[in-house]
Design a protein around this motif. Structure first.
Motif, short mmCIF file in Angstrom:
data_model
loop_
_atom_site.label_atom_id
_atom_site.label_comp_id
_atom_site.label_asym_id
_atom_site.label_seq_id
_atom_site.Cartn_x
_atom_site.Cartn_y
_atom_site.Cartn_z
N TRP A 51 0.83 -1.20 0.00
CA TRP A 51 0.00 0.00 0.00
C TRP A 51 0.87 1.25 0.00
O TRP A 51 1.99 1.26 0.50
N ALA A 52 0.33 2.29 -0.60
CA ALA A 52 1.03 3.57 -0.66
C ALA A 52 0.01 4.67 -0.86
O ALA A 52 -1.06 4.45 -1.42
N PHE A 53 0.34 5.86 -0.37
CA PHE A 53 -0.48 7.03 -0.66
C PHE A 53 0.42 8.24 -0.71
O PHE A 53 1.59 8.19 -0.30
N GLU A 54 -0.10 9.33 -1.26
CA GLU A 54 0.65 10.57 -1.35
C GLU A 54 -0.08 11.66 -0.57
O GLU A 54 -1.26 11.92 -0.81
N ALA A 55 0.62 12.26 0.36
CA ALA A 55 0.10 13.42 1.08
C ALA A 55 0.51 14.66 0.30
O ALA A 55 1.70 14.85 0.02
N LEU A 56 -0.47 15.48 -0.07
CA LEU A 56 -0.23 16.64 -0.92
C LEU A 56 -0.37 17.92 -0.09
O LEU A 56 -1.33 18.08 0.67
N TYR A 57 0.58 18.83 -0.28
CA TYR A 57 0.68 20.02 0.55
C TYR A 57 0.70 21.28 -0.31
O TYR A 57 1.31 21.30 -1.39
N ALA A 58 0.10 22.35 0.20
CA ALA A 58 0.20 23.66 -0.45
C ALA A 58 1.55 24.31 -0.12
O ALA A 58 2.12 25.03 -0.94
N GLN A 59 2.05 24.06 1.08
CA GLN A 59 3.35 24.56 1.53
C GLN A 59 4.28 23.38 1.81
O GLN A 59 3.81 22.25 1.99
N PRO A 60 5.59 23.61 1.83
CA PRO A 60 6.50 22.49 2.13
C PRO A 60 6.12 21.79 3.43
O PRO A 60 5.78 22.44 4.42
N ALA A 61 6.15 20.47 3.40
CA ALA A 61 5.73 19.68 4.56
C ALA A 61 6.72 19.84 5.71
O ALA A 61 7.94 19.74 5.52
N MET A 62 6.19 20.07 6.91
CA MET A 62 7.01 20.17 8.11
C MET A 62 6.95 18.81 8.82
O MET A 62 6.00 18.52 9.55
N LEU A 63 7.96 18.00 8.56
CA LEU A 63 7.97 16.64 9.09
C LEU A 63 9.21 16.42 9.94
O LEU A 63 10.34 16.66 9.48
N ASP A 64 9.00 15.97 11.14
CA ASP A 64 10.09 15.65 12.05
C ASP A 64 9.98 14.18 12.44
O ASP A 64 8.93 13.74 12.93
#
Length: 278
Positions: free
Chosen positions: A15-28
């Motif tokens: 399984w896979a999905f894509e999270a789409l963002y208007a601004q760069p994703a803030m991921l820690d």
């Protein structure tokens, strides 16, 4: 590696999905690890940065050459800006999100999320992991839309959270698509996408005089049945039709619409008529 003692008719897809963002994703990585651990137990942060890799130590798979391998989640920032036109097909087959076009138009950044080494887990375990990861990413903030790769549709992140809060665990996992048959006026096709993730065929139904809303529910429910019980409807078996009285014949066939795959074709004509046609 292949899972030990696992020989289904169809091997499950990753399984896979894509999270789409208007601004760069803030991921820690550590923040995501801690949030995921609240839902899934022991989680290790294996890698951080543009690729975040998380190992789920309470969700292990036995392989023929190694036992107790933790399944993993990969969260990867795309290196290039996303192109909304890449999601035209998913946009077309998204039926319950009126603002889908405007939401997609805002998106510029993509984060790919997928399981790794987890296809040997049970269906309930894989669903639990998928849903936990989607919840954690949405709650982390900034997600404008989700492209559910295996189901071929777009999801409104907040609607997804609400659907699961309401108990609809297959929302966003199985999608029903609709097509008019251009060279056969009056004929329509509905099929499902998402079953292959769990090693079962999708469902397709070609029809002309049935209520599309009822057909959609039928296709969705039949697909969910296969996900929950396995590929248990054999060629020549029948299932109860929409009216609860008629019997519709079933057969495994190649899909009429891409992607190329094996599907369970259900013929809504009377059984005798369907037998003569075949």
């Amino acid at each position: 590696m292949e899972p030990a003692n696992s020989e289904p008719r169809m091997a499950p897809d990753m399984w896979a999905f894509e999270a789409l963002y208007a601004q760069p994703a803030m991921l820690d990585g550590e923040t995501l690890r801690a949030a995921l651990a609240e839902r899934l137990g022991a989680v290790d942060l294996v890698a951080d940065g543009d690729t975040i890799l998380l190992a789920l130590r309470d969700y292990c798979v036995d392989y023929s050459d190694k036992k107790g391998v933790p399944s993993e989640i990969a969260i990867i920032r795309a290196g290039e800006p996303m192109d909304p036109t890449d999601y035209a097909s998913a946009l077309e087959q998204t039926w319950d999100w009126p603002e889908k076009e405007s939401a997609l138009a805002q998106c510029q950044h993509c984060v790919l999320v997928s399981e790794f080494m987890g296809r040997g887990l049970s269906v309930p375990e894989r669903l639990e992991i998928l849903q936990a990861v989607m919840h954690v990413l949405i709650e982390n903030g900034g997600v404008t839309a989700i492209s559910q790769t295996n189901a071929g549709c777009l999801l409104d992140p907040q609607r997804y959270l609400q659907a699961h809060a309401d108990g609809f665990i297959y929302y966003g996992v199985v999608n029903v698509r609709f097509f008019n048959i251009s060279n056969r006026p009056g004929e329509m096709l509905m099929d499902s996408l998402g079953g292959a993730t769990f090693g079962v065929p999708d469902v397709q139904l070609l029809f002309s005089e049935l209520d599309p809303a009822e057909v959609s529910r039928f296709v969705f429910n039949t697909s969910v049945y296969l996900v929950e019980h396995g590929d248990v409807i054999a060629d020549g078996h029948t299932v109860a039709g929409i009216d609860g009285q008629s019997k519709w014949a079933c057969k495994h066939l190649d899909a009429l619409v891409e992607p190329e795959r094996l599907v369970l074709d259900i013929d809504p004509r009377p059984a005798a008529e369907a037998d003569q046609a075949s």
